[in-house]
Design a protein around this motif. Structure first.
Motif, PDB file in Angstrom:
ATOM      1  N   HIS A 143      17.893   0.866 -75.617  1.00  0.00           N
ATOM      2  CA  HIS A 143      18.618   1.926 -74.915  1.00  0.00           C
ATOM      3  C   HIS A 143      18.243   3.280 -75.489  1.00  0.00           C
TER       4      HIS A 143
ATOM      5  N   PRO B 275      25.740   9.653 -75.074  1.00  0.00           N
ATOM      6  CA  PRO B 275      24.322   9.851 -74.770  1.00  0.00           C
ATOM      7  C   PRO B 275      23.544  10.010 -76.069  1.00  0.00           C
TER       8      PRO B 275
ATOM      9  N   GLU C 139      13.856   2.220 -70.857  1.00  0.00           N
ATOM     10  CA  GLU C 139      14.908   1.225 -70.984  1.00  0.00           C
ATOM     11  C   GLU C 139      14.680   0.054 -70.033  1.00  0.00           C
TER      12      GLU C 139
ATOM     13  N   SER D  62      12.575   6.398 -67.887  1.00  0.00           N
ATOM     14  CA  SER D  62      13.122   5.853 -69.113  1.00  0.00           C
ATOM     15  C   SER D  62      12.412   4.546 -69.433  1.00  0.00           C
TER      16      SER D  62
ATOM     17  N   ARG E 113      23.614   1.360 -65.917  1.00  0.00           N
ATOM     18  CA  ARG E 113      23.227   0.413 -66.969  1.00  0.00           C
ATOM     19  C   ARG E 113      24.344   0.263 -67.993  1.00  0.00           C
TER      20      ARG E 113
ATOM     21  N   ASP F  31      13.740   7.151 -63.361  1.00  0.00           N
ATOM     22  CA  ASP F  31      14.383   7.928 -64.415  1.00  0.00           C
ATOM     23  C   ASP F  31      13.487   8.136 -65.625  1.00  0.00           C
TER      24      ASP F  31
ATOM     25  N   ASP G 266      18.645   6.041 -74.075  1.00  0.00           N
ATOM     26  CA  ASP G 266      19.459   7.116 -73.507  1.00  0.00           C
ATOM     27  C   ASP G 266      20.906   7.134 -73.958  1.00  0.00           C
ATOM     28  N   TYR G 267      21.388   6.051 -74.500  1.00  0.00           N
ATOM     29  CA  TYR G 267      22.781   6.055 -74.931  1.00  0.00           C
ATOM     30  C   TYR G 267      22.967   5.095 -76.094  1.00  0.00           C
TER      31      TYR G 267
ATOM     32  N   ARG H  55      20.164   6.598 -63.512  1.00  0.00           N
ATOM     33  CA  ARG H  55      20.645   5.216 -63.421  1.00  0.00           C
ATOM     34  C   ARG H  55      21.312   4.735 -64.699  1.00  0.00           C
ATOM     35  N   THR H  56      21.363   5.605 -65.687  1.00  0.00           N
ATOM     36  CA  THR H  56      21.846   5.121 -66.976  1.00  0.00           C
ATOM     37  C   THR H  56      23.315   4.746 -66.960  1.00  0.00           C
TER      38      THR H  56
END
Lengths: 212, 288
Positions: free
Chosen positions: B109, B130, B29, B27, B145, B25, B111-112, B141-142
């Motif tokens: 995080h 988000p 994270e 990311s 998570r 992803d 992404d969110y 995959r968020t």
């Protein structure tokens, strides 16, 4: 009577002018229309001049096609305004207050990421981008759904939106009740695509049952 | 019934569905370490809105449903994928999107973000939004998570509000899904599409038939009837479709404009919208 709204395009820019001018009070809280076409032949025109509830000027630049080349005209309009705002202010004295940095609403059907960033930085926070979707009902009445587009790269800049609905007489629409079923299905699929709703997993037979 | 599986609501099953994903992803994270699973499992429901163009309505119901759940002494997490259209925070009465944001200690995080919203006398509501715009693609995959977040794991009910299109991860199975539709044909088509998509893992759908108060609700009910017939004809046997009439009355409109949840207004008992939301909430919590 069917209340089905189908997606519609705006071919004639004057149609968008008419729809937006009829919705000024919804777009600008407590606002009202002052004038059409502010500018000149050489530099181009802002399409609408309005005032907000405090009688401060709000200019509208309408880009019905969404073509990015139109924003060259927008930049020229901005230049013209900044050079001539004192004269313009006198012209509208008593009706609306106009400052050197105008509050501008740009209305278009779409914005690319890069163009959105450019436009939002032309005049800082005084430029508001509005994205429109046009629909028409079975009587051919057109309406707009308008969303506020924010600079989503900014912290917390994703919550703004507005929704207005306007109607005006329009070209004759397709006759939904008498439309052949195959045509209805085509319309429906097209509409959902416009709405970014995926119904590709629904077969024609299933749609027939829903429409029947 | 054949290959039909029972709907799953257990947290470990939800985690199993999400976490084995190998899709990168991009990311930064950190993936949370597998922690001890809670003894009880939150109920996980998507709120799927098929009303367009009416961007405020979709979030209105998700928001008020979460407040109604909190009124019933159940902690609730609302994961809101409204992105640019999200009005949930406004409806919750919050003004600045970032001021109350809470980042759990020890976790990064990008992404969110999580927010804790508390109303007097109500159980806690956790709002998950988000952090990035829609066009930057919410990493696959968020959602998994998010579901491993301590706060989320410990709540009683999780609602996922995704008015903008596909759920970020559709492979999960839900005990129930809530669909909001109105009397327009494209709304029925979207609703049907959602039912078809989810029917391999979810057999129970609550259909909120939304109509304006004072308008004839027969039109939307006729549409729902068509949807039911089409679903029973074409989709797997065993589907349960419950219908709840969801009027949008003056109180609901006032609530949307004031940014105060309907259930917290002075006279919620007088509102038919509030009554419908309470009925929907009761149906979810009783797990009928």
């Amino acid at each position: 009577m069917s209340r089905l709204l189908t997606p519609a395009s705006i071919v004639d820019p004057r149609e968008l002018v008419e729809l937006v001018s009829g919705a000024i009070s919804e777009i600008v809280s407590g606002g009202f229309l002052i004038d059409f076409a502010l500018g000149n032949e050489e530099y181009g025109y802002f399409d609408l001049v309005a005032a907000n509830e405090n009688r401060e000027g709000v200019l509208f630049f309408l880009n019905s096609s969404g073509d990015e080349v139109e924003y060259l005209r927008f930049l020229k309009c901005m230049c013209w305004y900044q050079e001539n705002w004192r004269t313009v202010q006198k012209l509208h004295a008593g009706r609306v207050a106009l400052g050197p940095i105008p509050t501008v609403f740009v209305v278009a059907p779409r914005y690319s990421n890069s163009m959105r960033k450019v436009l939002l930085n032309v005049g800082g926070s005084r430029i508001t981008l509005l994205k429109y979707n046009c629909f028409q009902d079975s009587n051919g009445k057109k309406s707009l759904s308008i969303e506020k587009v924010e600079d989503s790269s900014a912290v917390g800049g994703k919550t703004g939106f507005m929704y207005v609905s306007t109607t005006c007489p329009s070209r004759p629409a397709a006759d939904w009740p008498n439309m052949p079923m195959a045509e209805k299905i085509k319309y429906l699929r097209e509409f959902c695509r416009e709405m970014e709703a995926d119904i590709s997993n629904v077969s024609d037979e299933e749609l027939l049952d829903l429409l029947g | 019934m054949g290959d039909m599986k029972r709907p799953a609501k257990g947290f470990d099953e939800i985690s199993r569905v999400f976490l084995p994903s190998t899709t990168p992803d991009h990311s930064a994270e950190m993936v949370p370490q597998a922690a001890a699973l809670p003894s009880r499992s939150p109920l996980l429901f998507p709120v799927l809105c098929c009303l367009s163009p009416a961007p405020a309505v979709e979030s209105f119901f998700a928001c008020n449903l979460s407040v109604e759940i909190a009124k019933n002494n159940k902690t609730v997490t609302l994961i809101d994928f409204g992105f640019e259209r999200s009005v949930v925070r406004h409806l919750m009465g919050c003004s600045n999107p970032i001021s109350n944001a809470v980042t759990p200690a020890g976790a990064l995080h990008p992404d969110y973000r999580l927010e804790s919203i508390k109303f007097d006398g109500l159980a806690e509501i956790t709002l998950v939004l988000p952090a990035r715009p829609r066009e930057l693609n919410f990493p696959k995959r968020t959602l998994g998570r998010i579901l491993t977040e301590d706060k989320v794991r410990k709540c009683n009910v999780i609602l996922i509000n995704s008015p903008m299109g596909p759920m970020p991860e559709i492979r999960t199975r839900f005990p129930k899904a809530i669909l909001l539709i109105d009397d327009q044909i494209h709304s029925l088509a979207r609703g049907y599409s959602w039912i078809k998509r989810l029917s391999s893992g979810c057999l129970c759908f609550i259909i909120g038939a939304v109509h304006r108060e004072g308008e004839d609700s027969k039109t939307v009910m006729r549409g729902v009837s068509k949807l039911q017939n089409a679903a029973f004809k074409h989709l797997p046997v065993g589907l349960k479709l419950r219908v709840i009439s969801m009027p949008l009355d003056m109180e609901a409109r006032a609530s949307m404009h004031s940014g105060k949840p309907l259930a917290l207004r002075e006279s919620p008992a007088l509102s038919s919208s509030a009554g419908a939301i309470a009925k929907l909430c009761g149906s979810l919590l009783r797990n009928e």
